[in-house]
Design a protein around this motif. Structure first.
Motif, PDB file in Angstrom:
ATOM      1  N   PHE A 165      24.319  64.461  40.934  1.00 40.43           N
ATOM      2  CA  PHE A 165      24.537  63.115  41.782  1.00 40.43           C
ATOM      3  C   PHE A 165      22.836  62.337  41.286  1.00 40.43           C
ATOM      4  O   PHE A 165      22.072  62.943  41.199  1.00 40.43           O
ATOM      5  N   PHE A 166      23.010  60.899  41.410  1.00 44.49           N
ATOM      6  CA  PHE A 166      21.880  60.217  41.188  1.00 44.49           C
ATOM      7  C   PHE A 166      21.813  59.085  42.055  1.00 44.49           C
ATOM      8  O   PHE A 166      22.734  58.719  42.263  1.00 44.49           O
ATOM      9  N   CYS A 167      20.750  58.921  42.609  1.00 46.02           N
ATOM     10  CA  CYS A 167      20.532  57.683  43.490  1.00 46.02           C
ATOM     11  C   CYS A 167      20.181  56.529  42.645  1.00 46.02           C
ATOM     12  O   CYS A 167      20.517  55.321  43.256  1.00 46.02           O
ATOM     13  N   THR A 168      19.999  56.709  41.521  1.00 48.64           N
ATOM     14  CA  THR A 168      19.615  55.201  40.686  1.00 48.64           C
ATOM     15  C   THR A 168      20.777  54.594  40.447  1.00 48.64           C
ATOM     16  O   THR A 168      21.945  55.118  40.427  1.00 48.64           O
ATOM     17  N   THR A 169      20.950  53.352  40.574  1.00 45.67           N
ATOM     18  CA  THR A 169      21.834  52.457  40.609  1.00 45.67           C
ATOM     19  C   THR A 169      22.424  51.812  39.085  1.00 45.67           C
ATOM     20  O   THR A 169      22.658  51.158  38.703  1.00 45.67           O
ATOM     21  N   SER A 170      21.650  52.699  38.048  1.00 43.59           N
ATOM     22  CA  SER A 170      21.883  52.553  36.752  1.00 43.59           C
ATOM     23  C   SER A 170      22.383  53.732  35.866  1.00 43.59           C
ATOM     24  O   SER A 170      22.086  54.936  36.512  1.00 43.59           O
ATOM     25  N   ILE A 171      22.836  53.820  34.641  1.00 44.76           N
ATOM     26  CA  ILE A 171      22.949  54.819  34.029  1.00 44.76           C
ATOM     27  C   ILE A 171      21.617  55.731  33.787  1.00 44.76           C
ATOM     28  O   ILE A 171      20.516  55.194  33.235  1.00 44.76           O
ATOM     29  N   PRO A 208      10.089  53.505  43.771  1.00 47.49           N
ATOM     30  CA  PRO A 208      11.615  53.198  44.140  1.00 47.49           C
ATOM     31  C   PRO A 208      12.267  52.533  42.666  1.00 47.49           C
ATOM     32  O   PRO A 208      13.424  52.346  42.767  1.00 47.49           O
ATOM     33  N   LEU A 209      11.454  52.527  41.726  1.00 50.49           N
ATOM     34  CA  LEU A 209      12.041  52.199  40.177  1.00 50.49           C
ATOM     35  C   LEU A 209      12.968  53.250  39.584  1.00 50.49           C
ATOM     36  O   LEU A 209      12.559  54.419  40.123  1.00 50.49           O
ATOM     37  N   SER A 210      13.720  53.035  38.754  1.00 54.44           N
ATOM     38  CA  SER A 210      14.395  54.162  38.150  1.00 54.44           C
ATOM     39  C   SER A 210      13.722  54.605  36.959  1.00 54.44           C
ATOM     40  O   SER A 210      14.276  55.447  36.296  1.00 54.44           O
ATOM     41  N   PHE A 211      12.614  54.304  36.629  1.00 46.98           N
ATOM     42  CA  PHE A 211      11.902  54.579  35.470  1.00 46.98           C
ATOM     43  C   PHE A 211      10.282  54.758  35.836  1.00 46.98           C
ATOM     44  O   PHE A 211       9.978  54.012  36.792  1.00 46.98           O
ATOM     45  N   VAL A 260       9.222  61.376  41.746  1.00 48.54           N
ATOM     46  CA  VAL A 260      10.620  60.961  42.308  1.00 48.54           C
ATOM     47  C   VAL A 260      10.895  59.598  41.848  1.00 48.54           C
ATOM     48  O   VAL A 260       9.862  58.771  42.104  1.00 48.54           O
ATOM     49  N   VAL A 261      12.113  59.205  41.390  1.00 46.30           N
ATOM     50  CA  VAL A 261      12.523  57.874  40.886  1.00 46.30           C
ATOM     51  C   VAL A 261      13.757  57.364  41.848  1.00 46.30           C
ATOM     52  O   VAL A 261      14.347  58.422  42.523  1.00 46.30           O
ATOM     53  N   SER A 262      13.745  56.202  41.979  1.00 50.52           N
ATOM     54  CA  SER A 262      14.931  55.618  42.679  1.00 50.52           C
ATOM     55  C   SER A 262      14.766  55.998  44.118  1.00 50.52           C
ATOM     56  O   SER A 262      15.579  56.168  44.993  1.00 50.52           O
ATOM     57  N   TYR A 263      13.213  56.177  44.572  1.00 51.36           N
ATOM     58  CA  TYR A 263      12.910  56.688  45.968  1.00 51.36           C
ATOM     59  C   TYR A 263      13.362  55.490  46.896  1.00 51.36           C
ATOM     60  O   TYR A 263      12.978  54.192  46.636  1.00 51.36           O
ATOM     61  N   ILE A 264      13.737  55.705  48.011  1.00 48.32           N
ATOM     62  CA  ILE A 264      14.162  54.526  49.029  1.00 48.32           C
ATOM     63  C   ILE A 264      14.068  55.298  50.527  1.00 48.32           C
ATOM     64  O   ILE A 264      14.489  56.264  50.649  1.00 48.32           O
ATOM     65  N   MET A 265      13.470  54.707  51.460  1.00 50.82           N
ATOM     66  CA  MET A 265      13.507  54.981  52.917  1.00 50.82           C
ATOM     67  C   MET A 265      14.863  54.288  53.415  1.00 50.82           C
ATOM     68  O   MET A 265      14.579  53.224  53.775  1.00 50.82           O
ATOM     69  N   LYS A 266      15.946  55.002  53.773  1.00 53.66           N
ATOM     70  CA  LYS A 266      17.114  54.215  53.786  1.00 53.66           C
ATOM     71  C   LYS A 266      16.898  54.135  55.356  1.00 53.66           C
ATOM     72  O   LYS A 266      17.941  53.071  56.050  1.00 53.66           O
ATOM     73  N   SER A 306      10.972  47.590  27.731  1.00 49.97           N
ATOM     74  CA  SER A 306      12.110  48.034  28.444  1.00 49.97           C
ATOM     75  C   SER A 306      12.049  48.409  29.701  1.00 49.97           C
ATOM     76  O   SER A 306      10.732  48.683  30.197  1.00 49.97           O
ATOM     77  N   CYS A 307      13.156  48.559  30.453  1.00 53.19           N
ATOM     78  CA  CYS A 307      13.175  48.953  31.801  1.00 53.19           C
ATOM     79  C   CYS A 307      12.901  50.517  31.706  1.00 53.19           C
ATOM     80  O   CYS A 307      12.827  51.003  33.010  1.00 53.19           O
ATOM     81  N   THR A 308      12.361  51.461  30.846  1.00 54.65           N
ATOM     82  CA  THR A 308      12.153  52.647  30.823  1.00 54.65           C
ATOM     83  C   THR A 308      10.716  52.647  30.658  1.00 54.65           C
ATOM     84  O   THR A 308      10.195  53.836  30.364  1.00 54.65           O
ATOM     85  N   GLY A 309       9.979  51.505  30.711  1.00 53.52           N
ATOM     86  CA  GLY A 309       8.458  51.702  30.428  1.00 53.52           C
ATOM     87  C   GLY A 309       7.784  51.500  29.496  1.00 53.52           C
ATOM     88  O   GLY A 309       8.657  50.696  28.590  1.00 53.52           O
TER      89      GLY A 309
END
Length: 955
Positions: A146-152, A834-837, A894-900, A947-950
């Motif tokens: 399971f992945f919270c990130t909204t990208s691959i 909250p970023l995926s990278f 922790v990446v893709s962190y969110i307080m939902k 890139s979006c991975t830094g």
């Protein structure tokens, strides 16, 4: 087949004093899993006990390992009275069930009490031994990631993206059971926390079973939400995108970026990334010199279910036989039919991803959304959640029909949310209608389509002659072959090869509407009548502000409608950009019937001049200077049908006779604002009060800031919660709107002021959440990510030690992009973003999902620093507990962190308050680029770029 869970209790430290006579504690530990409980010996008179217990062994089914949390309770032993509870620790065992993840959970965990907060720490070691599963009818889904990130996810490649998975479970809320009248608040809170943990585990297992049925092995974009329906019950629901992922074995396969772009790539915007494992999407044709590691699966997936709704509509523009000769011939038309056939097998062709592998998106149609108002009824049987399932199925069918009307066969960037006030619930769903490339959805190798790079996704997928709505279409300003709209709204991130001119910015629409207090059906009816007008007003504000910025597209659009006892609030956030493929936006022209009053006409003229000046300043500020599109560069000239759009109070046709003003903003007709009453004039005034950030600050709500390409590796995340009393007595809607708008603007201004010494800096992934927990109370949550600046604390001084301390750095360090990050400042600290990278680093391993729910209650609110002190102390404790669990898994971020969710309830008269927080994210292991020698020795390739991975980039 059963497995064996082994637990060892090692030690404790910093325990609270429980015996006032000796100022010490006689502590022991209860370890519980399922219905089995073990106890350690009592360690007498110590605040730092050393238990060093034997291994406690539980033989359980793998289904229980997924559903049940490991519960560790620390107590103080009393000989002549009941033992006193110190606190609890809940440990999720699911990360140990992944074949590629951690094999042991070991570390110091904060001991948490719902009344007193963190009360020391306990050192625990947890192991799981799984036997081979020979049960063909198993009920577990062990091994599904399971992945919270909204990208691959980074370090993975997508073989097949199967599609939408959803599930929900219901139960009675312990907070509203009759037994709550006789048990203590602590016992009630713990019963609630345990139930939510059980429901969360069950939900995740059921989602995993659906993924296995589709022959997938992962869920990406996993979004789990809690609906606290009060006396009606408790609903835990989740959505996600089922995928088949392959782990990339070579470290070079997931290198984020080189330190400087090659000469051939200098003109590419920062958000473009040829790496297929990044979060971005793009049209079906990649940029030159790019290679992809994605390959179709060798085994086709079995889809979940079918639908009676036909989505076989073939968009005619750019997709039918008429355009076959230009864009791939009969082979491409066949591929489109295959795509639709694959998606028609699914009940809901939705994707929760907001960023995609290159080539996944072909065309984007626009935003589709649906809302529904429901009256909550009591959940009588927790095993039969049909009512809530039917509600969401109804919403999803509406979204699906909207996408079909736009000539699209899928919805991307899909999300769902609720807003509950007493017995009324607003269900909301939104996404972006799209046409997808079939090579990611089915078996068989598919050749790349030959569409122009940078603009293919902008081309309309619907039939120009039979559009379901009026729109102003022109030929694409990039390829001059296909039609594009004048404005594009989407809920996804900016595609990787979209050609952007200038920089982007955060655009927000804010709206308040009063409603009368009512009960049951009368209340639901009043809300239903208000919703369409609120939606219209919010979109109108977004359009006006977009035009005022001189931009033509919105990405990452998130619209939230919140219901309270006597008002409704709307908050929309998006990132505005100027897409080169779309036409240059015209100015904003004020028009309408005006009284024969010279001073009034002079006032209108003055307002028009201010609008023109603001547009000119914004174009200069955001560096928007498009090429002259009036010349015939390629093919035929771009037709420009002369028609106006009247989106604001277009009640009269008088605007057609108004003489056009020379606005000097391209040759498009102006965007007309109808002024027919004082409220409309107030709208124009509020439009002009939306001031841009101070010089040196940039902000957006997407992961990547369009037009910014000078990243550094120093990032920090912070969360701010502000609770404000807003009296609605004797106020009009206009006054409420002004108060709400001032509140949001002041939050941003106070932030800019506090960070003024850190410029230049950029605030990315800005996430505003507004709720109305009580009458006349507004709560705004800001979750910010920032790079190039230090952590911003809003904490009580005595709690600052529980979260990451920022290392002092001079201003020169911030301005010198070439300065390497101070390694010692982050040693042993779990980073959160909250970023995926993580810029300047590579994610080498995903250790599992972090999904935690906390409850905090106090009967001494004033003594704890009031609402602000209580909330931010609680948030600091949440940070500490999340970091401890990630570190125990062997992770360092922790990446893709969110307080939902952050639900706050206050009773000032009794000095009481309660807060519920739900957070999630992906626990990962990352390595700094500077720590990898192999990276420093490699030469940059042609497709190296920011890139979006830094990646730190020098300019």
């Amino acid at each position: 087949m059963p497995g064996k869970l082994k637990v060892k209790i090692v030690a404790g430290r910093h325990l609270p004093v429980m015996d006032r006579a000796s100022d010490l504690t006689d502590a022991f530990v209860e370890v519980k899993f399922g219905n089995t409980t073990f106890k350690t010996d009592v360690y007498l008179k110590s605040l730092n006990p050393q238990w060093n217990s034997e291994w406690f062994k539980f033989e359980v089914d793998d289904e229980d390992l997924q559903d049940e949390p490991l519960q560790i309770t620390v107590l103080d032993h009393d000989t002549y009275s009941a033992n006193d509870a110190i606190g609890k620790v809940y440990i999720d065992i699911d990360p140990l069930l992944y074949s590629e993840a951690a094999t042991v959970i070991s570390g110091w965990f904060p001991i948490y009490d719902t009344i007193h907060g963190i009360r020391g720490e306990i050192n625990v070691v947890v192991k799981v031994d799984l036997f081979n599963d020979l049960n063909r009818f198993r009920q577990s889904s062990c091994g599904v990631k399971f992945f919270c990130t909204t990208s691959i996810p980074k370090c993975y490649r997508a073989v097949i993206i199967h599609g939408f998975v959803e599930e929900l479970v219901v139960n009675e809320d312990p907070e509203y059971q009759w037994i709550d009248r006789i048990r203590t608040p602590r016992a009630s809170n713990e019963a609630r926390q345990r139930l939510i943990s059980l429901m969360s585990g069950e939900l995740q297992r059921k989602i995993g079973l659906k993924v296995l049925e589709m022959r997938g092995n992962a869920v990406v974009g996993y979004l789990q939400c809690f609906d606290l329906e009060g006396e009606s019950g408790l609903v835990v629901r989740a959505i996600g995108t089922a995928c088949t992922l392959d782990k990339l074995s070579s470290p070079a396969a997931f290198l984020p970026a080189c330190n400087s772009p090659s000469k051939e790539m200098k003109e590419i915007p920062f958000n473009e990334d040829p790496n297929p494992n990044t979060h971005s999407s793009g049209p079906s044709t990649p940029l030159k010199n790019q290679t992809y590691s994605f390959s179709p699966s060798k085994s086709y997936s079995r889809q979940s279910s079918s639908s009676d709704t036909d989505l076989s509509l073939t968009p005619k523009t750019g997709m039918g036989s008429g355009s076959a000769g230009k864009e791939g011939g009969p082979f491409k038309a066949l591929l489109r039919q295959q795509t639709q056939s694959a998606l028609e097998q699914r009940e809901f062709p939705f994707f929760t991803l907001t960023a995609f592998p290159p080539g996944f998106l072909v065309h984007v149609g626009g935003v589709v959304s649906a809302r529904s108002v429901k009256l909550l009824d009591r959940i009588h049987n927790p095993d039969e959640p049909e009512t809530r399932d039917a509600w969401w199925a109804e919403i999803r069918q509406e979204i699906k029909s909207h996408a079909k009307a736009l000539g699209c066969h899928a919805v991307v960037g899909y999300s769902e949310s609720t807003s509950i006030c007493e017995e009324v619930c607003i269900l909301s769903a939104s996404g972006t209608a799209a046409v997808l490339n079939p090579r990611f959805l089915q078996d068989g190798t598919v050749e790349e389509e030959n569409l122009p790079a940078g603009c293919g996704f902008c081309h309309i997928p619907y039939d120009e002659l039979n559009m379901p709505f009026p729109a102003h279409l022109t030929y694409c300003y990039n390829c001059r072959k296909q039609k594009v709209p004048d404005v594009l709204f989407t809920t996804i991130d900016l595609p990787i090869d979209a050609t952007v001119i200038g920089k982007g910015c955060l655009i927000q629409a804010r709206l308040c509407r009063l409603k009368k207090k009512a009960q049951a059906e009368a209340n639901a009816t009043a809300i239903s009548n208000l919703l369409p007008f609120m939606e219209y007003e919010v979109h109108t504000q977004l359009m006006n502000k977009l035009k005022l910025k001189g931009m033509n597209a919105l990405f990452g659009l998130r619209i939230q409608i919140t219901v309270g006892e006597n008002m409704l609030m709307g908050l929309a956030s998006a990132t505005g950009v100027y897409l080169a493929a779309l036409p240059t936006p015209g100015g904003i022209q004020i028009a309408g019937k005006t009284p024969n009053d010279g001073s009034y006409e002079q006032h209108i003229s003055h307002m028009q001049k201010k609008i023109n000046d603001t547009i000119a300043k914004n174009k200069e500020l955001y560096e928007i200077s498009p090429l002259d599109t009036s010349e015939e560069i390629i093919g035929s000239p771009i037709p420009e049908p002369r028609q106006r759009s009247r989106l604001l109070r277009s009640q009269s046709e008088s605007s057609d006779e108004v003489t056009e003003l020379d606005l000097s903003h391209g040759k498009k007709d102006a965007f007309v604002l109808e002024i027919d009453d004082t409220d409309a004039m107030e709208d124009v005034h509020s439009l002009l009060t939306d001031v841009p950030p101070p010089s040196g600050f940039y902000s957006c709500n997407t992961e990547i800031m369009p037009g910014i390409n000078n990243w550094t590796s120093e990032i920090q995340m912070f969360t701010s919660v502000r609770v404000i009393r807003l009296s609605s007595l004797n106020l009009t809607n206009q006054a409420l709107n002004k108060n709400f708008n001032d509140l949001c603007e002041n939050l941003l201004k106070s932030l800019y002021f506090k960070l003024r010494s850190m410029i230049p800096c950029c605030l990315c992934h800005v996430n505003f959440t507004v709720s109305l927990p009580e009458d006349e109370l507004i709560q705004v949550i800001k979750i910010r990510y920032q790079h190039l600046i230090l952590m911003f604390f809003l904490l009580s001084p005595n709690l600052a030690v529980t979260v990451e301390k920022a290392s002092p750095m001079g201003e020169g360090n911030f301005r010198n992009r070439a300065t390497p990050p101070c390694a010692s400042s982050t040693v042993g600290v779990v980073k959160m973003t909250p970023l995926s990278f993580i810029p300047g680093a590579k994610i080498t391993k995903y250790l599992g999902i972090i999904n935690m729910f906390f409850i905090r209650e106090t009967t001494s609110l004033r003594e704890e620093g009031g609402v602000s002190g209580f909330l931010h102390a609680f948030i600091a404790e949440v940070f500490a507990m999340v970091r401890a669990h990630v570190a125990a898994l062997g992770g360092n971020a922790v990446v893709s962190y969110i307080m939902k969710q952050c639900v706050f309830m206050e009773n000032p008269n009794k000095n009481q308050a309660q807060c519920l927080i739900n957070v999630s994210g992906d626990a990962v292991v990352f390595v700094r680029e500077s720590e990898l020698e192999v990276v420093s020795t490699q030469q940059p390739t042609a497709n190296c770029q920011p890139s979006c991975t830094g990646g730190e980039v020098t300019t």
